[in-house]
Write a protein that holds these residues in place. Sequence first.
Motif, PDB file in Angstrom:
ATOM      1  N   TYR A 132       7.016   8.549   7.321  1.00  0.00           N
ATOM      2  CA  TYR A 132       7.165   7.457   6.357  1.00  0.00           C
ATOM      3  C   TYR A 132       5.884   6.639   6.210  1.00  0.00           C
ATOM      4  O   TYR A 132       5.523   5.866   7.103  1.00  0.00           O
ATOM      5  CB  TYR A 132       8.300   6.550   6.832  1.00  0.00           C
ATOM      6  N   PRO A 133       5.197   6.760   5.059  1.00  0.00           N
ATOM      7  CA  PRO A 133       4.028   5.917   4.820  1.00  0.00           C
ATOM      8  C   PRO A 133       4.478   4.537   4.338  1.00  0.00           C
ATOM      9  O   PRO A 133       5.038   4.403   3.257  1.00  0.00           O
ATOM     10  CB  PRO A 133       3.263   6.664   3.729  1.00  0.00           C
ATOM     11  N   GLY A 134       4.290   3.557   5.179  1.00  0.00           N
ATOM     12  CA  GLY A 134       4.736   2.220   4.807  1.00  0.00           C
ATOM     13  C   GLY A 134       4.475   1.227   5.905  1.00  0.00           C
ATOM     14  O   GLY A 134       3.717   1.484   6.841  1.00  0.00           O
ATOM     15  N   ILE A 135       5.113   0.099   5.789  1.00  0.00           N
ATOM     16  CA  ILE A 135       4.933  -1.000   6.734  1.00  0.00           C
ATOM     17  C   ILE A 135       6.299  -1.384   7.274  1.00  0.00           C
ATOM     18  O   ILE A 135       7.266  -1.524   6.501  1.00  0.00           O
ATOM     19  CB  ILE A 135       4.273  -2.210   6.041  1.00  0.00           C
ATOM     20  N   ARG A 136       6.352  -1.556   8.554  1.00  0.00           N
ATOM     21  CA  ARG A 136       7.585  -1.998   9.206  1.00  0.00           C
ATOM     22  C   ARG A 136       7.604  -3.522   9.206  1.00  0.00           C
ATOM     23  O   ARG A 136       6.654  -4.158   9.637  1.00  0.00           O
ATOM     24  CB  ARG A 136       7.576  -1.466  10.630  1.00  0.00           C
ATOM     25  N   THR A 137       8.697  -4.109   8.701  1.00  0.00           N
ATOM     26  CA  THR A 137       8.777  -5.566   8.615  1.00  0.00           C
ATOM     27  C   THR A 137       9.889  -6.124   9.485  1.00  0.00           C
ATOM     28  O   THR A 137      10.205  -7.295   9.408  1.00  0.00           O
ATOM     29  CB  THR A 137       8.994  -6.018   7.148  1.00  0.00           C
ATOM     30  N   GLY A 138      10.481  -5.295  10.296  1.00  0.00           N
ATOM     31  CA  GLY A 138      11.555  -5.688  11.197  1.00  0.00           C
ATOM     32  C   GLY A 138      12.095  -4.449  11.876  1.00  0.00           C
ATOM     33  O   GLY A 138      11.590  -3.352  11.667  1.00  0.00           O
ATOM     34  N   LYS A 139      13.128  -4.605  12.673  1.00  0.00           N
ATOM     35  CA  LYS A 139      13.674  -3.450  13.405  1.00  0.00           C
ATOM     36  C   LYS A 139      14.162  -2.350  12.463  1.00  0.00           C
ATOM     37  O   LYS A 139      13.970  -1.172  12.720  1.00  0.00           O
ATOM     38  CB  LYS A 139      14.799  -3.900  14.333  1.00  0.00           C
ATOM     39  N   THR A 140      14.795  -2.728  11.359  1.00  0.00           N
ATOM     40  CA  THR A 140      15.313  -1.720  10.421  1.00  0.00           C
ATOM     41  C   THR A 140      14.795  -1.926   9.001  1.00  0.00           C
ATOM     42  O   THR A 140      15.293  -1.298   8.077  1.00  0.00           O
ATOM     43  CB  THR A 140      16.856  -1.744  10.381  1.00  0.00           C
ATOM     44  N   ARG A 141      13.799  -2.765   8.815  1.00  0.00           N
ATOM     45  CA  ARG A 141      13.293  -3.045   7.469  1.00  0.00           C
ATOM     46  C   ARG A 141      11.920  -2.398   7.287  1.00  0.00           C
ATOM     47  O   ARG A 141      11.053  -2.522   8.140  1.00  0.00           O
ATOM     48  CB  ARG A 141      13.218  -4.545   7.225  1.00  0.00           C
ATOM     49  N   LEU A 142      11.765  -1.720   6.150  1.00  0.00           N
ATOM     50  CA  LEU A 142      10.526  -1.023   5.844  1.00  0.00           C
ATOM     51  C   LEU A 142      10.082  -1.331   4.418  1.00  0.00           C
ATOM     52  O   LEU A 142      10.916  -1.576   3.543  1.00  0.00           O
ATOM     53  CB  LEU A 142      10.724   0.494   5.979  1.00  0.00           C
ATOM     54  N   LYS A 143       8.760  -1.283   4.198  1.00  0.00           N
ATOM     55  CA  LYS A 143       8.184  -1.433   2.858  1.00  0.00           C
ATOM     56  C   LYS A 143       7.489  -0.116   2.525  1.00  0.00           C
ATOM     57  O   LYS A 143       6.424   0.176   3.064  1.00  0.00           O
ATOM     58  CB  LYS A 143       7.174  -2.577   2.822  1.00  0.00           C
TER      59      LYS A 143
END
Length: 192
Positions: free
Chosen positions: A163-174
């Motif tokens: 997954y190319p992205g940013i993790r913003t929490g335990k289960t949240r992704l951008k």
Amino acid sequence: MPSLNADFNELMERMKRGREFGHASYEPIYYLVFSPRSILDVKRQMKAWEARLSNDGWEVHTFSIATAIQEIFDEVPAMVKTIWQKQDAAAPLNWDKTNKALANRLEQGALTAKLAEKLASLDGNDNAILLVTDLEALHPYTRIGVIEGELQGKFCVPTVFFYPGIRTGKTRLKFLGFYPEDGNYRSDHVGG
């Protein structure tokens, strides 16, 4: 920030331990989250990671989102392609319209069906692992969380989404670092 190899090592350890009961889902779904700037680095590492998994006793299978999308578009009837080309020629800079037409084709379930078919072919194989690659090819059509949700209950083998992205929490992704964050993932996230 940990390296991609350190994140992959952690992923392998989590798969060995299995899912923890505290997660929202018991399905063996994992995301290796990495910066969109590292897409090429991940592609360069893929063969080495596949070899490591094989050496650990896994039977490695891959599913390329980019390849599946190309297959879906190749299967579009010639008449539909002709209509698309005429509309595109009439408004060559109207990318929103072009992208919506292509997204509609994918959202009719063809991509989900291809991944479901791959998962079904692995059902009953206790040593199988599925690596889902090239998620960046979903932009600008859809996001993997939608497909994951549609396949709930069908993940019969450990499945790793790169997954190319940013993790913003335990289960949240951008997704790709610029889409709005999404917390609808039922998977175990490593990295990011």
